[in-house]
Design an enzyme around this catalytic site. Structure first.
Site, PDB file in Angstrom:
ATOM      1  N   THR A 201       0.814  -1.216   0.000  1.00  0.00           N
ATOM      2  CA  THR A 201       0.000   0.000   0.000  1.00  0.00           C
ATOM      3  C   THR A 201       0.853   1.274   0.000  1.00  0.00           C
ATOM      4  OG1 THR A 201      -1.725  -1.164   1.214  1.00  0.00           O
ATOM      5  CG2 THR A 201      -1.841   1.233   1.188  1.00  0.00           C
ATOM      6  N   GLU A 202       0.402   2.250  -0.795  1.00  0.00           N
ATOM      7  CA  GLU A 202       1.080   3.549  -0.880  1.00  0.00           C
ATOM      8  C   GLU A 202       0.053   4.665  -0.705  1.00  0.00           C
ATOM      9  OE1 GLU A 202       3.346   3.869  -4.463  1.00  0.00           O
ATOM     10  OE2 GLU A 202       4.500   2.058  -4.083  1.00  0.00           O
ATOM     11  N   SER A 205      -2.183   4.667  -3.676  1.00  0.00           N
ATOM     12  CA  SER A 205      -2.679   3.376  -4.181  1.00  0.00           C
ATOM     13  C   SER A 205      -3.069   2.488  -3.017  1.00  0.00           C
ATOM     14  CB  SER A 205      -1.614   2.682  -5.041  1.00  0.00           C
ATOM     15  OG  SER A 205      -0.468   2.369  -4.282  1.00  0.00           O
ATOM     16  N   GLY A 206      -4.372   2.402  -2.779  1.00  0.00           N
ATOM     17  CA  GLY A 206      -4.880   1.521  -1.743  1.00  0.00           C
ATOM     18  C   GLY A 206      -5.408   0.254  -2.381  1.00  0.00           C
ATOM     19  N   ILE A 234       1.965  -0.020   7.092  1.00  0.00           N
ATOM     20  CA  ILE A 234       2.587  -1.337   7.003  1.00  0.00           C
ATOM     21  C   ILE A 234       2.622  -2.005   8.374  1.00  0.00           C
ATOM     22  CG2 ILE A 234       4.647  -2.622   6.318  1.00  0.00           C
ATOM     23  CD1 ILE A 234       3.072  -1.178   4.021  1.00  0.00           C
ATOM     24  N   SER A 235       1.901  -3.114   8.515  1.00  0.00           N
ATOM     25  CA  SER A 235       1.929  -3.873   9.768  1.00  0.00           C
ATOM     26  C   SER A 235       3.329  -4.443   9.979  1.00  0.00           C
ATOM     27  CB  SER A 235       0.900  -5.009   9.717  1.00  0.00           C
ATOM     28  OG  SER A 235      -0.408  -4.491   9.620  1.00  0.00           O
ATOM     29  N   GLU A 445      -6.103  -6.101   3.760  1.00  0.00           N
ATOM     30  CA  GLU A 445      -5.955  -7.317   2.944  1.00  0.00           C
ATOM     31  C   GLU A 445      -7.121  -7.463   1.959  1.00  0.00           C
ATOM     32  OE1 GLU A 445      -4.566 -10.942   4.669  1.00  0.00           O
ATOM     33  OE2 GLU A 445      -3.606  -9.915   6.335  1.00  0.00           O
ATOM     34  N   THR A 447     -10.280  -4.602   0.862  1.00  0.00           N
ATOM     35  CA  THR A 447     -11.500  -4.115   1.513  1.00  0.00           C
ATOM     36  C   THR A 447     -12.679  -4.991   1.103  1.00  0.00           C
ATOM     37  OG1 THR A 447     -12.245  -2.619  -0.248  1.00  0.00           O
ATOM     38  CG2 THR A 447     -10.599  -1.752   1.305  1.00  0.00           C
ATOM     39  N   GLN A 549     -21.663  -1.389 -10.409  1.00  0.00           N
ATOM     40  CA  GLN A 549     -21.346  -1.892  -9.079  1.00  0.00           C
ATOM     41  C   GLN A 549     -22.573  -2.109  -8.200  1.00  0.00           C
ATOM     42  OE1 GLN A 549     -18.183   0.420  -7.336  1.00  0.00           O
ATOM     43  NE2 GLN A 549     -16.720  -0.189  -8.932  1.00  0.00           N
TER      44      GLN A 549
END
Length: 641
Positions: A201-202, A205-206, A234-235, A445, A447, A549
């Site tokens: 992840t950034e 950018s998710g 970040i975990s 991880e 959504t 959607q």
């Protein structure tokens, strides 16, 4: 208390780890995750049109078919030796999580206490699926799931610290690493000497992982990549020494042109140029370290490329797909704890002269909480059993298990707090911490919103492959009359039969116990109706469905409910056939759940073509646009000022 517990659990931990790494070294009971990847599986057969037929239940659901291989009867691939080994680990882990780990303290100090981390390392908890010869315990997916249920039951923060390390942190090395990479990195990761993190992840950018901006450019000498960029949320980001990092690299195409594609790298903090921000101040899972990670001119040796250049996105999805089953197992354990906490209170709390568990409103809560936990547990162990059996196509079931588990756990904990009343809202009770911890599970991880679209679009893509011959025939109908006539004859008969209420759904009778036959009929009807709806969508909308959607969500919700129905039907049938204790109670859980789920499926599928529903979808889109344009609510205040 700690000293006594420490001595007790350490003796047990050492004996178990020793047993795993020596006497069981050559036994099939401890087949490693790597060895499972090498297992021979049934090769899917090719259809006449060249499509490959999947064995996935959910994938075939989109064709209105029942492929029972992965769901009926309830899959169980764990051997007796594997079962005995993991059973021997459960009590020490339970004892450790109760007597040594302090979830409230971890939450308060926003880290896992040092002695807890050391104790987990002693127990081998940092290398559960690493092969024995590389210092791990070599657990199968089913064994792993059973153990993380215990961790999730007591402390989700610890669960994330462990999961971020092995479920995704170094999972890429385990799944995609070369022999040299595994030999170099896994031993120290398995013992917890080094901690791992997964860096995808950034800031920009998710869910859209393909839009990452971190770059890795190969040096002119060809010996290393120069890595630059940053990753957020970040975990283990602030404590990790080994990172699985995804970055864009220039990749030469077959035509000689260069295109930027995502590649995966194993990065050591010791390379230099790697730094971390302060721990994030989060709503929940405070015990899990979360930090931003920066890469500035990091020289990554070429031998640390994971897989091939340009395969990073595929590797990232493979890692995430392989890790989601553990989340469902941990949340299953968490729900058990919440149900027990609420039941203890309801048994003793007296209001209006009676214990509150005698009131119908409370009874309904406990019934629904129990069903949600039963479904989650059933899904989790179907997915890990399929993985252990060597099936490669389980990504939709894994995604569904994550979506369902994360939403079910939230509901169960919320209802636990409601039953506890004011006491549940107080910090000392512990339920409010669990609710805070749970909120992230619907986000990270993948959504739940994106995973629903993933389920719908992947399933529809699979359906489209089998409808392709018809689509091609429509381009030249006069020369393809037999193909079109055969299709429309079947198409018409299925819809006429459905309108007349004929039982055209796939039969489960050979797979299920008579006591759940009514639920099986509901599931069969739902499968048939789902297949018809998917076919109608494919014909009516074609590629336009990608942008629809509102429809995707309802199709996905139907798929989730149907998979849940079949999971509990399968499990209850097995319990009944084996005359297991409480099999009749499982039957009740199954039948009540299926009655309710069938109604939701019918409602969701109807909304896909119902004129009023389609108008409402359009109206909701317009309302949303107005809110965005106004940057807030659209209506005037009722007082006019």
């Amino acid at each position: 208390m700690w000293k006594v517990a420490e001595k007790s659990y350490r003796l047990t931990a050492r004996s178990l780890v020793s047993l795993s790494r020596s006497s069981l070294r050559n036994k099939s009971a401890t087949v490693s995750a790597i060895e499972y990847e090498k297992k021979e599986t049934t090769v899917p057969k090719a259809e006449a049109n060249g499509s490959v037929e999947s064995k996935s239940f959910v994938m075939n659901l989109f064709r209105g078919g029942l492929v029972p291989d992965q769901v009926l009867p309830y899959p169980k691939v764990i051997t007796q030796e594997q079962a005995e080994f993991i059973q021997a680990m459960l009590d020490p882990m339970e004892k450790f999580m109760v007597e040594v780990n302090d979830a409230a303290k971890n939450d308060e100090i926003a880290k896992v206490e040092d002695h807890t981390m050391e104790g987990l390392k002693e127990m081998g908890a940092f290398g559960l699926q690493v092969p024995i010869e590389l210092n791990g315990l070599g657990l199968s997916n089913t064994q792993y799931a059973r153990l993380v249920e215990i961790v999730g039951r007591h402390d989700l923060g610890v669960g994330i610290a462990l999961g971020a390390h092995q479920s995704i942190g170094f999972k890429g090395i385990l799944l995609e690493g070369s022999k040299e990479q595994k030999t170099k990195y896994l031993p120290s990761l398995a013992t917890g000497e080094n901690i791992a993190a997964f860096c995808l992840t950034e800031p920009a950018s998710g869910s859209d992982a393909a839009s990452i901006q971190t770059k890795a450019v190969k040096s002119s000498c060809g010996n290393y990549y120069m890595l630059n960029g940053s990753k957020i949320w970040i975990s283990n980001g602030g404590i990790a020494e080994i990172f699985t990092v995804f970055a864009k690299t220039p990749v030469t195409q077959p035509d000689g042109t260069t295109k930027e594609k995502i590649s995966a790298f194993i990065v050591e903090r010791a390379f230099g140029g790697v730094s971390s921000g302060p721990p994030e101040n989060k709503m929940g899972i405070k015990a899990s370290n979360t930090a931003e990670v920066y890469f500035e001119d990091v020289k990554v040796p070429v031998e640390n490329l994971l897989g091939k250049e340009g395969e990073g996105f595929k590797i990232a999805m493979h890692i995430l797909n392989n890790g989601r089953f553990g989340m469902a197992a941990a949340l299953s354990g968490n729900m058990k704890a919440m149900i027990e906490k609420a039941a203890d209170h309801a048994m003793n709390r007296v209001q209006f002269g009676s214990k509150i568990h005698t009131y119908g409103a409370i009874q309904e809560k406990f019934a629904k909480m129990s069903m949600l936990q039963y479904v989650t547990e059933s899904m989790a162990f179907i997915v890990c059993a399929n993985m252990d059996a060597g099936y490669k196509d389980f990504q939709l079931e894994a995604a569904i298990s994550k979506v369902f588990a994360s939403e079910a756990a939230w509901q169960v904990t919320d209802e636990c707090i409601q039953i506890l009343g004011g006491m549940g809202y107080m910090k000392d009770c512990g339920a409010e911490r669990v609710l805070r911890d749970l909120r992230i599970f619907r986000i990270f991880e993948g959504t739940n919103d994106i995973l629903r679209l993933f389920v719908a679009l992947t399933g529809m893509q699979y359906t489209g492959k089998f409808l392709q011959p018809v689509s091609n025939a429509m381009k030249s109908p006069l020369t393809n009359i037999p193909t079109l006539a055969s299709f429309f004859k079947t198409y018409a008969s299925k819809r006429i039969g459905s309108k007349l209420g004929w039982d055209l759904g796939p039969s489960m009778s050979e797979h299920i116990h008579p006591d759940v036959s009514s639920s099986a009929k509901l599931a069969s009807k739902a499968i048939m109706q789902f297949g018809l709806a998917a076919e109608d969508i494919a014909i009516k909308y074609g590629k336009k469905f990608i942008d629809m959607q509102f429809l995707q969500n309802r199709l996905a919700n139907s798929a989730i409910d149907i998979f849940a129905m079949v999971a509990v039907i399968s499990r209850a049938s097995t319990s009944l056939n084996n005359n297991e204790e409480n099999a009749k109670l499982e039957t009740t859980l199954c039948n009540v759940w299926c009655n309710d789920a069938a109604k939701r499926v019918q409602e969701n599928l109807t909304s896909l073509s119902d004129k009023t529903s389609l108008q409402d979808f359009k109206a909701m889109a317009d309302l949303s646009n107005m809110v965005i344009e106004k940057q807030g609510v659209v209506q005037n205040h009722p007082l006019g000022f």
